[in-house]
Design an enzyme around this catalytic site. Sequence first.
Site, PDB file in Angstrom:
ATOM      1  N   ASN A  31      -0.710   4.556  -0.080  1.00 51.55           N
ATOM      2  CA  ASN A  31      -1.439   5.761   0.351  1.00 51.55           C
ATOM      3  C   ASN A  31      -2.145   5.610   1.689  1.00 51.55           C
ATOM      4  OD1 ASN A  31      -3.459   4.076  -0.348  1.00 51.55           O
ATOM      5  ND2 ASN A  31      -4.393   5.394  -1.905  1.00 51.55           N
ATOM      6  N   HIS A  36      -3.102 -16.969  -5.488  1.00 49.28           N
ATOM      7  CA  HIS A  36      -4.056 -16.290  -4.602  1.00 49.28           C
ATOM      8  C   HIS A  36      -5.267 -17.153  -4.252  1.00 49.28           C
ATOM      9  CE1 HIS A  36      -5.538 -15.880  -8.628  1.00 49.28           C
ATOM     10  NE2 HIS A  36      -6.720 -15.523  -8.156  1.00 49.28           N
ATOM     11  N   ASP A  37      -5.398 -18.322  -4.877  1.00 51.96           N
ATOM     12  CA  ASP A  37      -6.528 -19.214  -4.596  1.00 51.96           C
ATOM     13  C   ASP A  37      -6.122 -20.430  -3.777  1.00 51.96           C
ATOM     14  OD1 ASP A  37      -8.253 -17.666  -6.178  1.00 51.96           O
ATOM     15  OD2 ASP A  37      -7.776 -18.808  -7.990  1.00 51.96           O
ATOM     16  N   ASP A  76       0.856  -1.195   0.000  1.00 54.15           N
ATOM     17  CA  ASP A  76       0.000   0.000   0.000  1.00 54.15           C
ATOM     18  C   ASP A  76       0.888   1.241   0.000  1.00 54.15           C
ATOM     19  OD1 ASP A  76      -2.045   1.823   0.369  1.00 54.15           O
ATOM     20  OD2 ASP A  76      -2.193   1.458   2.542  1.00 54.15           O
ATOM     21  N   ASP A 101      -1.625  -1.115  -3.857  1.00 48.06           N
ATOM     22  CA  ASP A 101      -1.955  -0.339  -5.054  1.00 48.06           C
ATOM     23  C   ASP A 101      -0.774  -0.321  -6.033  1.00 48.06           C
ATOM     24  OD1 ASP A 101      -0.198   1.555  -3.861  1.00 48.06           O
ATOM     25  OD2 ASP A 101      -1.881   2.375  -2.712  1.00 48.06           O
ATOM     26  N   GLU A 159      -5.698 -20.304 -17.295  1.00 42.36           N
ATOM     27  CA  GLU A 159      -6.091 -21.042 -16.093  1.00 42.36           C
ATOM     28  C   GLU A 159      -7.196 -22.014 -16.496  1.00 42.36           C
ATOM     29  OE1 GLU A 159      -7.835 -20.239 -11.625  1.00 42.36           O
ATOM     30  OE2 GLU A 159      -8.773 -19.379 -13.379  1.00 42.36           O
ATOM     31  N   ASP A 178      -4.021  -9.850 -15.946  1.00 45.73           N
ATOM     32  CA  ASP A 178      -5.041 -10.873 -15.785  1.00 45.73           C
ATOM     33  C   ASP A 178      -6.167 -10.542 -16.754  1.00 45.73           C
ATOM     34  OD1 ASP A 178      -6.564 -12.983 -14.456  1.00 45.73           O
ATOM     35  OD2 ASP A 178      -5.263 -12.574 -12.749  1.00 45.73           O
ATOM     36  N   ASP A 220      -8.122 -16.012 -16.957  1.00 49.86           N
ATOM     37  CA  ASP A 220      -8.921 -16.581 -15.881  1.00 49.86           C
ATOM     38  C   ASP A 220      -9.905 -17.629 -16.427  1.00 49.86           C
ATOM     39  OD1 ASP A 220      -9.621 -16.127 -12.987  1.00 49.86           O
ATOM     40  OD2 ASP A 220     -11.598 -15.800 -13.863  1.00 49.86           O
ATOM     41  N   ASP A 267      -4.429   3.576   2.781  1.00 50.37           N
ATOM     42  CA  ASP A 267      -5.837   3.156   2.921  1.00 50.37           C
ATOM     43  C   ASP A 267      -5.961   1.677   3.280  1.00 50.37           C
ATOM     44  OD1 ASP A 267      -5.217   1.890   0.558  1.00 50.37           O
ATOM     45  OD2 ASP A 267      -6.832   2.794  -0.623  1.00 50.37           O
TER      46      ASP A 267
HETATM   47  C1  NOJ Z   1     -10.137 -17.996 -10.846  1.00 49.57           C
HETATM   48  C2  NOJ Z   1      -9.489 -16.916 -10.049  1.00 49.57           C
HETATM   49  O1  NOJ Z   1      -8.151 -17.229  -9.852  1.00 49.57           O
HETATM   50  C3  NOJ Z   1     -10.277 -16.809  -8.763  1.00 49.57           C
HETATM   51  O2  NOJ Z   1      -9.641 -15.981  -7.813  1.00 49.57           O
HETATM   52  C4  NOJ Z   1     -11.656 -16.322  -9.108  1.00 49.57           C
HETATM   53  O3  NOJ Z   1     -12.449 -16.321  -7.941  1.00 49.57           O
HETATM   54  C5  NOJ Z   1     -12.320 -17.187 -10.162  1.00 49.57           C
HETATM   55  N1  NOJ Z   1     -11.445 -17.571 -11.219  1.00 49.57           N
HETATM   56  C6  NOJ Z   1     -13.476 -16.457 -10.784  1.00 49.57           C
HETATM   57  O4  NOJ Z   1     -13.004 -15.410 -11.580  1.00 49.57           O
END
Ligand code: NOJ
Length: 573
Positions: free
Chosen positions: A33, A344-345, A31, A39, A271, A108, A215, A35
């Site tokens: 700024n 991130h998943d 971050d 960013d 993906e 992305d 995605d 918040d």
């Molecule tokens: C895959 C992404 O990596 C995930 O974070 C997202 O929730 C789903 N696709 C839907 O876009």
Amino acid sequence: MNSPVESTPSRPDQWWRSAVVYQIYPRSFQDSNGDGIGDLRGIIDRLDYLAELGVDVLWLSPVYRSPQVDNGYDISDYRDIDPLFGTLADLDELLAQAHRRGIKLVMDLVVNHTSDQHPWFIESRDPGSAKRDWYFWRPARPGGTAGAPGAEPDDNPAAFAPSAWTYDPTSGEYYLGIFSPGQPDLNWENPDVRQAVYAMMRWWVDRGVDGFRMDVINLISKPAELTTGNPLDLGQGSLRRVANGPRLDEFLAEMNREVGLDEHNLLTVGEMPGATIEVAQRVTDPARHELNMVFTFEHVNLDQSSWSKWDLADLPLPVLKGNLAQWQEGLAEAGWNSLYYDNHDQPRAVSRFGDDSPEHRVNSAKTLATVLHLHKGTPYIYQGEEFGMTNAPLTEIGHYLDVESLNYHALATAGGVAEEQVLRSLAAKGRDHARTPVQWDDTDHAGFTTGTPWIPVNPNHREINAQSARRDPDSVFGHFQRLIRLRHDDQTVREGRFQLLLPDHQQLWAFTRTLGDDTLLVLANCSSAPAEIPSEQLPALDGAGVVLGTHPGGGESRLAPWESRILRLQPSS
Ligand code: NOJ
């Protein structure tokens, strides 16, 4: 401002075969700024760190305008930056500054669905509009009263909501959202949809970006039932069953042609939940001009006992290494692999596949990295992985923010699953583990923000942080630097043929990479106990030199817990 001539790096043919990619989840990176949300300017401030690590490419999770129902994977304007993250001028500056350091930038691309706030969808709500067919609209099921519980066109659940269908009272029909009601699926059967997506992609290519991470791209071609308007019985695990539809290859080849993906030598990674090796072989065969590589889910679905990620199962080492080996073999001739443990998943790699106890965290993070980075393909590093960030102590439902976890908790507990069991699953697989802020230093908010972080910082940042890792040449960070350098310098690491050894060994992950006369042998103890090296079952080690090891020495006949060595074998005469 971006000055393309000066700062755009060259993109030789297939440059991505020697690249290492670093994923940034902007909300949790840095971050600038106060918040509490990361960013673009924060990323710019950290570019020197990324250059020091040595990565070639940054992949940015979505920073487009979005209501943030799914942290940006619900886009309402593909050609603007969400004010949370900054402005288009900031993006241009990030691109220019990254390029100046020889680092490329991949965006992305979320085009299986838009946000329900996207102007296309808003227009589509009007049954008379030209955009009605841009999404999937269906009446209530036969005999059902539109809008009444149970009248949805079919019983399919969404990934993050009880039903894949959402009722829209203005038109009296339902629309499809495979992920959540805030993420309506686009109808790729409609050529105008496809052309609108390609035009938007060309706009980004003209801006200078170096590629796209796409995605859930194998969901864009829907099964015939859906496209002909019939109900579709997907049953459990519905996501998987809408994957790899009949027109997938056609759409991807068309996209490649229309956007000039190969013509511009862009990096493209799709993906693909539910993609098999056969699908990946087709999609990544350079002769077919679809994509460079895909993200398979097979290896991250091995520690579950059913179609649901929440049904936990043990993962024996032979199963994991066997799966990666199958993908190595499957894509050995044409095609190309992507290599990843986390994103991130997914939970943090060291907590899931390694041992994140204080005793073994460093060596297990290093050894996991040795193994992955010595496979053939393009390695992806997820922010924080490079200094061994771990899962967070998330122990009660109030600790979770993610839409997927909250939906699962609500549905599972309502369905009678015991709270403790639900919490155990969430603690193992919840996506918030990967989303806690990057731990830059040992100060109060880990150097991530001067404000209140949108998600709490992992308390272990006092010990585990980038600053202390950078000061210690023996750290996980130092090991990642050496692995990245090795890939850049060593053709066998990049292109050598892969062969798995000792497939049934419960502790050792062993394999060779061979290019011409040159052979590298990787020996990795993926366990928290010492392991004997079964020399009689391995190629001759006489005269072998250690290229890179996690521990000093390297001549011993046993490996310490989580010790790994990369050896260069003597050419056989
Ligand atoms: C895959 C992404 O990596 C995930 O974070 C997202 O929730 C789903 N696709 C839907 O876009």
